[in-house]
Design a protein around this motif. Structure first.
Motif, mmCIF file in Angstrom:
data_model
loop_
_atom_site.group_PDB
_atom_site.id
_atom_site.type_symbol
_atom_site.label_atom_id
_atom_site.label_comp_id
_atom_site.label_asym_id
_atom_site.label_seq_id
_atom_site.Cartn_x
_atom_site.Cartn_y
_atom_site.Cartn_z
ATOM 1 N N UNK A 180 -18.790 -104.734 -23.835
ATOM 2 C CA UNK A 180 -20.104 -105.173 -24.329
ATOM 3 C C UNK A 180 -21.232 -104.467 -23.582
ATOM 4 N N UNK A 181 -21.068 -104.301 -22.254
ATOM 5 C CA UNK A 181 -22.076 -103.619 -21.448
ATOM 6 C C UNK A 181 -22.213 -102.160 -21.858
ATOM 7 N N UNK A 182 -21.073 -101.497 -22.079
ATOM 8 C CA UNK A 182 -21.097 -100.091 -22.481
ATOM 9 C C UNK A 182 -21.799 -99.911 -23.822
ATOM 10 N N UNK A 183 -21.591 -100.845 -24.738
ATOM 11 C CA UNK A 183 -22.219 -100.760 -26.062
ATOM 12 C C UNK A 183 -23.729 -101.017 -25.995
ATOM 13 N N UNK A 184 -24.132 -101.812 -25.013
ATOM 14 C CA UNK A 184 -25.545 -102.177 -24.921
ATOM 15 C C UNK A 184 -26.364 -101.186 -24.100
ATOM 16 N N UNK A 185 -25.693 -100.402 -23.290
ATOM 17 C CA UNK A 185 -26.399 -99.510 -22.368
ATOM 18 C C UNK A 185 -26.688 -98.165 -23.019
ATOM 19 N N UNK A 186 -27.953 -97.789 -23.070
ATOM 20 C CA UNK A 186 -28.339 -96.506 -23.644
ATOM 21 C C UNK A 186 -27.715 -95.361 -22.852
ATOM 22 N N UNK A 187 -27.008 -94.471 -23.559
ATOM 23 C CA UNK A 187 -26.345 -93.353 -22.879
ATOM 24 C C UNK A 187 -24.963 -93.673 -22.377
ATOM 25 N N UNK A 188 -24.555 -94.942 -22.436
ATOM 26 C CA UNK A 188 -23.211 -95.326 -22.025
ATOM 27 C C UNK A 188 -23.060 -95.467 -20.518
ATOM 28 N N UNK A 189 -21.878 -95.856 -20.100
ATOM 29 C CA UNK A 189 -21.557 -95.996 -18.683
ATOM 30 C C UNK A 189 -21.024 -94.673 -18.135
ATOM 31 N N UNK A 190 -21.116 -94.519 -16.808
ATOM 32 C CA UNK A 190 -20.550 -93.354 -16.122
ATOM 33 C C UNK A 190 -19.297 -93.772 -15.366
ATOM 34 N N UNK A 191 -18.238 -92.998 -15.480
ATOM 35 C CA UNK A 191 -17.026 -93.309 -14.718
ATOM 36 C C UNK A 191 -16.576 -92.079 -13.923
ATOM 37 N N UNK A 192 -16.067 -92.343 -12.735
ATOM 38 C CA UNK A 192 -15.559 -91.269 -11.890
ATOM 39 C C UNK A 192 -14.073 -91.075 -12.108
ATOM 40 N N UNK A 193 -13.563 -89.914 -11.697
ATOM 41 C CA UNK A 193 -12.122 -89.652 -11.739
ATOM 42 C C UNK A 193 -11.758 -88.750 -10.577
ATOM 43 N N UNK A 194 -10.464 -88.622 -10.341
ATOM 44 C CA UNK A 194 -9.986 -87.749 -9.260
ATOM 45 C C UNK A 194 -9.927 -86.292 -9.693
ATOM 46 N N UNK A 195 -10.355 -85.989 -10.923
ATOM 47 C CA UNK A 195 -10.387 -84.604 -11.380
ATOM 48 C C UNK A 195 -10.138 -84.493 -12.870
ATOM 49 N N UNK A 196 -10.607 -83.410 -13.464
ATOM 50 C CA UNK A 196 -10.396 -83.154 -14.882
ATOM 51 C C UNK A 196 -8.913 -83.162 -15.224
ATOM 52 N N UNK A 197 -8.563 -83.912 -16.247
ATOM 53 C CA UNK A 197 -7.196 -83.909 -16.736
ATOM 54 C C UNK A 197 -6.238 -84.812 -16.005
ATOM 55 N N UNK A 198 -6.670 -85.445 -14.918
ATOM 56 C CA UNK A 198 -5.796 -86.362 -14.204
ATOM 57 C C UNK A 198 -5.670 -87.668 -14.988
ATOM 58 N N UNK A 199 -4.685 -88.474 -14.626
ATOM 59 C CA UNK A 199 -4.504 -89.751 -15.320
ATOM 60 C C UNK A 199 -5.727 -90.639 -15.155
ATOM 61 N N UNK A 200 -6.450 -90.485 -14.037
ATOM 62 C CA UNK A 200 -7.664 -91.268 -13.813
ATOM 63 C C UNK A 200 -8.782 -90.873 -14.783
ATOM 64 N N UNK A 201 -8.695 -89.689 -15.341
ATOM 65 C CA UNK A 201 -9.647 -89.211 -16.344
ATOM 66 C C UNK A 201 -9.216 -89.645 -17.749
ATOM 67 N N UNK A 202 -7.990 -89.270 -18.126
ATOM 68 C CA UNK A 202 -7.558 -89.500 -19.511
ATOM 69 C C UNK A 202 -7.308 -90.969 -19.821
ATOM 70 N N UNK A 203 -6.978 -91.782 -18.813
ATOM 71 C CA UNK A 203 -6.817 -93.218 -19.068
ATOM 72 C C UNK A 203 -8.140 -93.840 -19.492
ATOM 73 N N UNK A 204 -9.220 -93.366 -18.882
ATOM 74 C CA UNK A 204 -10.549 -93.856 -19.265
ATOM 75 C C UNK A 204 -10.930 -93.366 -20.653
ATOM 76 N N UNK A 205 -10.535 -92.132 -21.004
ATOM 77 C CA UNK A 205 -10.830 -91.609 -22.339
ATOM 78 C C UNK A 205 -10.060 -92.374 -23.410
ATOM 79 N N UNK A 206 -8.830 -92.734 -23.109
ATOM 80 C CA UNK A 206 -8.048 -93.554 -24.043
ATOM 81 C C UNK A 206 -8.722 -94.910 -24.236
ATOM 82 N N UNK A 207 -9.184 -95.476 -23.139
ATOM 83 C CA UNK A 207 -9.895 -96.767 -23.195
ATOM 84 C C UNK A 207 -11.138 -96.653 -24.075
#
Length: 333
Positions: A154-181
């Motif tokens: 709900x917060x992500x939908x309400x926030x202009x520009x969306x939320x920012x999330x960090x990851x341990x690097x491009x293509x890591x599971x910490x990146x793509x798991x968030x993209x799947x979400x």
């Protein structure tokens, strides 16, 4: 006049020649090779620096295999190129069971992520067994006005520009798991890649980025210390490390699942008998109480699987993450 040896001597000579040939044939057979394996040190290539989750798993497993098989299992850390450097080195190694690689979720992601790879995960390796499997955990600054998955969406939908999330690097599971979400939730989140989990978590704690999907090993100490709050785990079932923490699927996003895993691979062409021997030994190692307790405490459960089952799992992971990479538009040249 020819000197003909007595028949008994001929028979005896043929007998010993036959035995010698049989011994040579047996010594060269795959079965004999497997029974003799290993007769020298085995190298386990870890495609990450020392001290990380994959390295921790590899060293624990190597120690147990060394105890059981009587030969050193030596860790060779070979980081670089998104974990591809170590994998490529093993793919090009002799297929004799003496050079193995500890694979991770990243290796299933990389075929879709990288424009060109110098190896094929499904063609250049022989699967031995999965080693571990465990969830990531969604963590955020305690100041973030969302305390569960539904509130986060709900917060992500309400926030202009969306939320920012960090990851341990491009293509890591910490990146793509968030993209799947993001894809499943129908929201926008902006990716901020870091060189490892530690600096990313520091910025989440400081509020520079809103959240992160991270391993339980590195993030839960900060949760327990009150510097981060945990919203959910990404596995299909709750984690024994944090049983009160709900899954993403049960708390607002049905069907979501993403795990981080480790597994063991040998170069393609390694004798089946050697693969079977390693698989059998790994089953005993991963089912031992001390290893199970050690891995459970660190947030990734021991997960033995037969070679064929692990091969099928790898293919399913490659297919799954290819769809996520395509949806996210992530790419590394």
């Amino acid at each position: 006049m020819m000197n003909i040896p007595p028949l008994s001597r001929l028979t005896s000579r043929r007998h010993w020649i036959g035995l010698a040939c049989a011994a040579l044939c047996a010594a060269g057979s795959p079965l004999a090779f497997a029974q003799d394996y290993p007769n020298k040190p085995v190298k386990l290539v870890v495609p990450y620096p020392p001290g990380g989750p994959t390295d921790i798993v590899a060293r624990a497993v190597a120690q147990k295999l060394q105890e059981r098989l009587g030969q050193p299992f030596v860790i060779d850390n070979k980081p670089g190129a998104g974990a591809n450097l170590g994998a490529e080195a093993v793919a090009r190694s002799a297929p004799d069971g003496y050079t193995l690689v500890v694979a991770t979720t990243a290796h299933a992601i990389n075929p879709a992520l990288f424009a060109k790879l110098n190896y094929s995960l499904t063609k250049d390796f022989a699967p031995i067994s999965q080693l571990t499997g465990g969830p990531l955990v969604i963590v955020a600054s305690p100041a973030l006005p969302a305390n569960n998955v539904a509130e986060l969406i709900a917060l992500a939908k309400s926030k202009s520009g969306g939320l920012n999330y960090g990851s341990s690097g491009n293509g890591q599971s910490t990146h793509l798991s968030a993209e799947l979400f993001s894809a499943m939730a129908g929201i926008k989140m902006n990716h901020v890649p870091y060189k490892g989990s530690a600096p990313a978590l520091t910025d989440v704690m400081g509020g520079q980025v809103d959240l992160m999907f991270d391993t339980m090993l590195s993030s839960m100490p900060h949760v327990k210390g009150g510097k981060l709050k945990a919203l959910a785990v990404t596995s299909a079932q709750r984690s024994a490390v944090a049983p009160d923490l709900p899954t993403v699927a049960e708390s607002g996003l049905p069907g979501y699942e993403a795990i981080a895993w480790n597994g063991l691979l040998a170069p393609a062409g390694t004798p089946r008998e050697v693969i079977a021997r390693l698989s059998t030994e790994l089953k005993a190692v991963l089912e031992s109480p001390d290893i199970r307790q050690r891995f459970d405490a660190q947030g990734f459960g021991a997960a033995w699987s037969a070679p064929a089952a692990y091969g099928a799992f790898l293919q399913a992971e490659v297919d799954k993450w290819a769809r996520v990479v395509k949806t996210s538009g992530a790419k590394i040249d």
